[in-house]
Design a protein around this motif. Structure first.
Motif, PDB file in Angstrom:
ATOM      1  N   GLU A  91     -24.527  73.137  72.798  1.00  0.00           N
ATOM      2  CA  GLU A  91     -24.865  72.612  71.464  1.00  0.00           C
ATOM      3  C   GLU A  91     -23.629  72.718  70.586  1.00  0.00           C
ATOM      4  O   GLU A  91     -22.650  73.384  70.956  1.00  0.00           O
ATOM      5  N   THR A  93     -23.392  73.583  67.057  1.00  0.00           N
ATOM      6  CA  THR A  93     -23.351  74.379  65.821  1.00  0.00           C
ATOM      7  C   THR A  93     -22.444  75.618  65.948  1.00  0.00           C
ATOM      8  O   THR A  93     -21.600  75.855  65.080  1.00  0.00           O
ATOM      9  N   ARG A 122     -26.636  71.104  79.402  1.00  0.00           N
ATOM     10  CA  ARG A 122     -27.721  72.070  79.595  1.00  0.00           C
ATOM     11  C   ARG A 122     -28.327  71.824  80.969  1.00  0.00           C
ATOM     12  O   ARG A 122     -28.643  70.679  81.312  1.00  0.00           O
ATOM     13  N   GLU A 124     -31.132  71.585  82.428  1.00  0.00           N
ATOM     14  CA  GLU A 124     -32.584  71.414  82.333  1.00  0.00           C
ATOM     15  C   GLU A 124     -33.024  70.523  83.483  1.00  0.00           C
ATOM     16  O   GLU A 124     -32.200  69.902  84.150  1.00  0.00           O
ATOM     17  N   PHE A 131     -31.185  65.013  80.153  1.00  0.00           N
ATOM     18  CA  PHE A 131     -30.069  64.993  81.090  1.00  0.00           C
ATOM     19  C   PHE A 131     -29.377  66.346  81.097  1.00  0.00           C
ATOM     20  O   PHE A 131     -29.641  67.192  80.254  1.00  0.00           O
ATOM     21  N   GLN A 136     -24.771  64.337  71.647  1.00  0.00           N
ATOM     22  CA  GLN A 136     -25.376  64.551  70.323  1.00  0.00           C
ATOM     23  C   GLN A 136     -24.405  64.078  69.254  1.00  0.00           C
ATOM     24  O   GLN A 136     -23.193  64.174  69.413  1.00  0.00           O
ATOM     25  N   GLU A 140     -22.987  69.395  59.820  1.00  0.00           N
ATOM     26  CA  GLU A 140     -23.170  70.774  59.371  1.00  0.00           C
ATOM     27  C   GLU A 140     -22.572  70.900  57.970  1.00  0.00           C
ATOM     28  O   GLU A 140     -21.473  70.410  57.715  1.00  0.00           O
ATOM     29  N   ARG A 266     -38.339  75.885  66.459  1.00  0.00           N
ATOM     30  CA  ARG A 266     -37.011  75.658  67.034  1.00  0.00           C
ATOM     31  C   ARG A 266     -36.620  76.733  68.061  1.00  0.00           C
ATOM     32  O   ARG A 266     -37.036  77.864  67.954  1.00  0.00           O
ATOM     33  N   TYR A 271     -31.788  80.290  63.283  1.00  0.00           N
ATOM     34  CA  TYR A 271     -32.399  79.613  62.134  1.00  0.00           C
ATOM     35  C   TYR A 271     -33.019  80.552  61.108  1.00  0.00           C
ATOM     36  O   TYR A 271     -33.562  81.608  61.454  1.00  0.00           O
ATOM     37  N   ALA A 288     -38.710  64.709  70.918  1.00  0.00           N
ATOM     38  CA  ALA A 288     -37.847  65.051  69.769  1.00  0.00           C
ATOM     39  C   ALA A 288     -36.503  64.356  69.904  1.00  0.00           C
ATOM     40  O   ALA A 288     -35.833  64.499  70.918  1.00  0.00           O
TER      41      ALA A 288
HETATM   42  P1  HAM Z   1     -31.620  70.828  69.640  1.00  0.00           P
HETATM   43  O1  HAM Z   1     -32.982  70.607  69.107  1.00  0.00           O
HETATM   44  O2  HAM Z   1     -31.496  71.739  70.804  1.00  0.00           O
HETATM   45  O3  HAM Z   1     -30.749  71.330  68.421  1.00  0.00           O
HETATM   46  O4  HAM Z   1     -30.959  69.454  70.050  1.00  0.00           O
HETATM   47  C1  HAM Z   1     -30.947  68.345  69.188  1.00  0.00           C
HETATM   48  C2  HAM Z   1     -31.382  67.100  69.945  1.00  0.00           C
HETATM   49  O5  HAM Z   1     -30.569  66.949  71.123  1.00  0.00           O
HETATM   50  C3  HAM Z   1     -32.800  67.154  70.473  1.00  0.00           C
HETATM   51  O6  HAM Z   1     -33.737  66.796  69.486  1.00  0.00           O
HETATM   52  C4  HAM Z   1     -32.742  66.125  71.584  1.00  0.00           C
HETATM   53  O7  HAM Z   1     -32.910  64.827  71.057  1.00  0.00           O
HETATM   54  C5  HAM Z   1     -31.318  66.245  72.100  1.00  0.00           C
HETATM   55  N1  HAM Z   1     -31.318  66.977  73.393  1.00  0.00           N
HETATM   56  C6  HAM Z   1     -31.423  68.301  73.587  1.00  0.00           C
HETATM   57  N2  HAM Z   1     -31.404  68.592  74.903  1.00  0.00           N
HETATM   58  C7  HAM Z   1     -31.258  67.424  75.560  1.00  0.00           C
HETATM   59  C8  HAM Z   1     -31.149  67.037  76.940  1.00  0.00           C
HETATM   60  N3  HAM Z   1     -31.151  67.938  77.917  1.00  0.00           N
HETATM   61  N4  HAM Z   1     -31.031  65.722  77.243  1.00  0.00           N
HETATM   62  C9  HAM Z   1     -30.994  64.787  76.264  1.00  0.00           C
HETATM   63  N5  HAM Z   1     -31.078  65.090  74.941  1.00  0.00           N
HETATM   64  C10 HAM Z   1     -31.214  66.379  74.595  1.00  0.00           C
HETATM   65  C11 HAM Z   1     -29.431  71.674  68.494  1.00  0.00           C
HETATM   66  O8  HAM Z   1     -28.719  71.428  69.430  1.00  0.00           O
HETATM   67  C12 HAM Z   1     -28.916  72.330  67.225  1.00  0.00           C
HETATM   68  N6  HAM Z   1     -27.496  72.657  67.422  1.00  0.00           N
HETATM   69  C13 HAM Z   1     -29.107  71.410  66.033  1.00  0.00           C
HETATM   70  C14 HAM Z   1     -28.548  71.951  64.761  1.00  0.00           C
HETATM   71  C15 HAM Z   1     -27.396  71.583  64.181  1.00  0.00           C
HETATM   72  N7  HAM Z   1     -29.106  72.876  63.999  1.00  0.00           N
HETATM   73  C16 HAM Z   1     -28.337  73.105  62.951  1.00  0.00           C
HETATM   74  N8  HAM Z   1     -27.271  72.366  63.057  1.00  0.00           N
END
Ligand code: HAM
Length: 431
Positions: A91, A93, A122, A124, A131, A136, A140, A266, A271, A288
């Motif tokens: 991620e 952040t 990730r 997953e 994926f 992303q 911030e 979350r 957070y 999401a």
């Molecule tokens: P997150 O909810 O883990 O937040 O990821 C944000 C978005 O990334 C998710 O809503 C989803 O659309 C996409 N996403 C996550 N995992 C996958 C995956 N394996 N494949 C495809 N899309 C994915 C964050 O990452 C935090 N850093 C957000 C944040 C920024 N909070 C504060 N600042």
């Protein structure tokens, strides 16, 4: 050795499970999305940051939280040749906060506004919209504890969706601060202990390690049990309550659509206070396509000063899936930009004149030539492929009103009848 004349089957390589090559026509929607993100970030005065693909593992485990799924089982972690543990960023952040501290950004401006467009990693289970390497974009804001900052980052995402024609309704919650959270935690653990029989194995584990995360469980029995669980919103301290109410007022002021959802918690430990997500029915299980929130303790946790912050990140593959879906469903005609519709006389003349005024201003417009009902006109508006409808209506109290409706998202607002051309010109420049 292979016999002469017999073809040797060469070993070929395939991309790793959960990763993809993007090329040919498929790259075009990526460019469109990236261009829209850059243009809106520019509009809001956010500057781009590019951080390295890998970081020290400790950066992620300390910020995201040792007990989270990401740190526990999804990170691509490897030992460098000198024995140091490194991780491909899951991620954006934590790396942004690391860079903020490392480069003393706090000394350059009281509020730092950054955005990024980057691949994330990730491990997953791959499925539709999920994926192992995904992308992303995110923003911030570091330095403001005010609700304005929360709403500004939401407004950025809302604007991006508006430009792309994607429906955006935020689900928002407040998960409190280190002052009020322990009170709720104690009540929640007592509730979970008393309702063990209605919880799955994972929830029982979470009850011990990270009780708030039980609200993430998709198991139907757990969801029924948790319906009567104590929620953080009912136990916020005075400051958190005020802050959440301010966030909602500002969202109302900016006409941003949202609903309060006390189940949004979350999957990260960093957070505090506001947490939000945006979901789409078009995505299936991985619904999401954006998530974010406030993280007032993270800069200090990572060795910086005590500086509040808030941000979001959106999943680009998921946004492109939505775009593909809505574009497939739309009638493929060039269509006018505006369709002007109206209720009965005397508004018909006005509507007819407005179509002409818009055309005089060089804006492609169309309207009804058959004297049909408003409902029938709106059907035609939808079929015409127009981006917006201008609707003239007569209300008992307010008299004549004019509504501008985005035909892709359904969002609408009222404006003055004398401002039709000015308003349309403005949105044409804006998009
Ligand atoms: P997150 O909810 O883990 O937040 O990821 C944000 C978005 O990334 C998710 O809503 C989803 O659309 C996409 N996403 C996550 N995992 C996958 C995956 N394996 N494949 C495809 N899309 C994915 C964050 O990452 C935090 N850093 C957000 C944040 C920024 N909070 C504060 N600042």
């Amino acid at each position: 050795m292979a016999k002469k004349g017999k073809k040797v089957k060469k070993e070929t390589f395939k991309s790793v499970f959960g990763t993809r090559d993007i090329f040919g026509e498929d790259i075009l929607p990526w460019h469109e999305l990236e261009d829209t993100v850059r243009s809106v970030m520019n509009l809001f005065n956010y500057t781009e940051i590019r951080t390295p693909t890998f970081e020290k593992t400790e950066l992620f485990s300390r910020s995201i939280g040792h007990e989270t799924d990401i740190v526990g089982k999804e990170m691509y972690t490897f030992e460098d040749r000198d024995g140091e543990s490194l991780t491909l960023r899951p991620e954006g952040t934590a790396p942004v906060v690391r860079a903020f501290i490392q480069h003393y950004m706090i000394q350059k401006a009281p509020v730092t506004k950054l955005f990024y467009i980057s691949p994330m990693y990730r491990r997953e289970r791959p499925q539709k919209g999920r994926f192992r390497q995904f992308h992303q974009f995110g923003a911030e804001v570091i330095g403001s504890a005010e609700a304005w900052a929360d709403v500004e980052v939401m407004a950025i995402f809302n604007r991006i969706c508006e430009r792309l024609g994607i429906e955006c309704t935020f689900k928002i919650n407040s998960i409190g601060c280190p002052e009020c959270r322990p009170v709720h935690r104690e009540l929640l653990v007592t509730f979970l202990e008393a309702n063990r029989a209605g919880l799955c194995k994972l929830c029982l584990e979470r009850m011990v390690k990270n009780p708030l995360r039980v609200f993430d469980c998709k198991n139907e029995t757990c969801r029924v049990t948790l319906r009567s669980a104590p929620i953080v919103l009912d136990h916020l301290c005075f400051e958190c309550r005020e802050n959440f109410s301010e966030v909602r007022h500002l969202l109302d002021d900016l006409d941003i659509s949202y609903e309060v959802d006390s189940q949004i918690v979350r999957g990260f430990d960093y957070y505090t206070r506001t947490a939000f997500e945006v979901l789409s029915e078009l995505l299936g299980a991985q619904s999401a396509f954006m998530g974010g929130g406030r993280y007032d303790g993270l800069v200090e946790e990572l060795g910086g000063e005590s500086v509040p912050a808030v941000g979001f990140a959106a999943g680009m593959e998921r946004m492109l899936l939505i775009l593909e879906q809505i574009r497939k469903d739309r009638v493929k005609t060039a269509g006018p930009f505006i369709y002007v519709a109206c209720e009965a006389e005397p508004l018909r003349r006005e509507a007819f004149k407005t179509v002409n005024l818009l055309r005089n201003a060089g804006i492609s417009a169309d309207g009804d030539l058959l004297g049909r009902s408003l409902k029938a006109q709106m059907k035609s508006a939808g079929r015409s492929g127009a981006e917006y409808a201008v609707i003239f209506r007569e209300e008992e109290k307010a008299g004549k009103i004019v509504i501008l409706r985005n035909l892709n998202t359904g969002h609408q607002k009222e404006f003055s009848p004398s401002d039709v051309v000015k308003t349309i010109r403005k949105i044409k420049v804006d998009i």
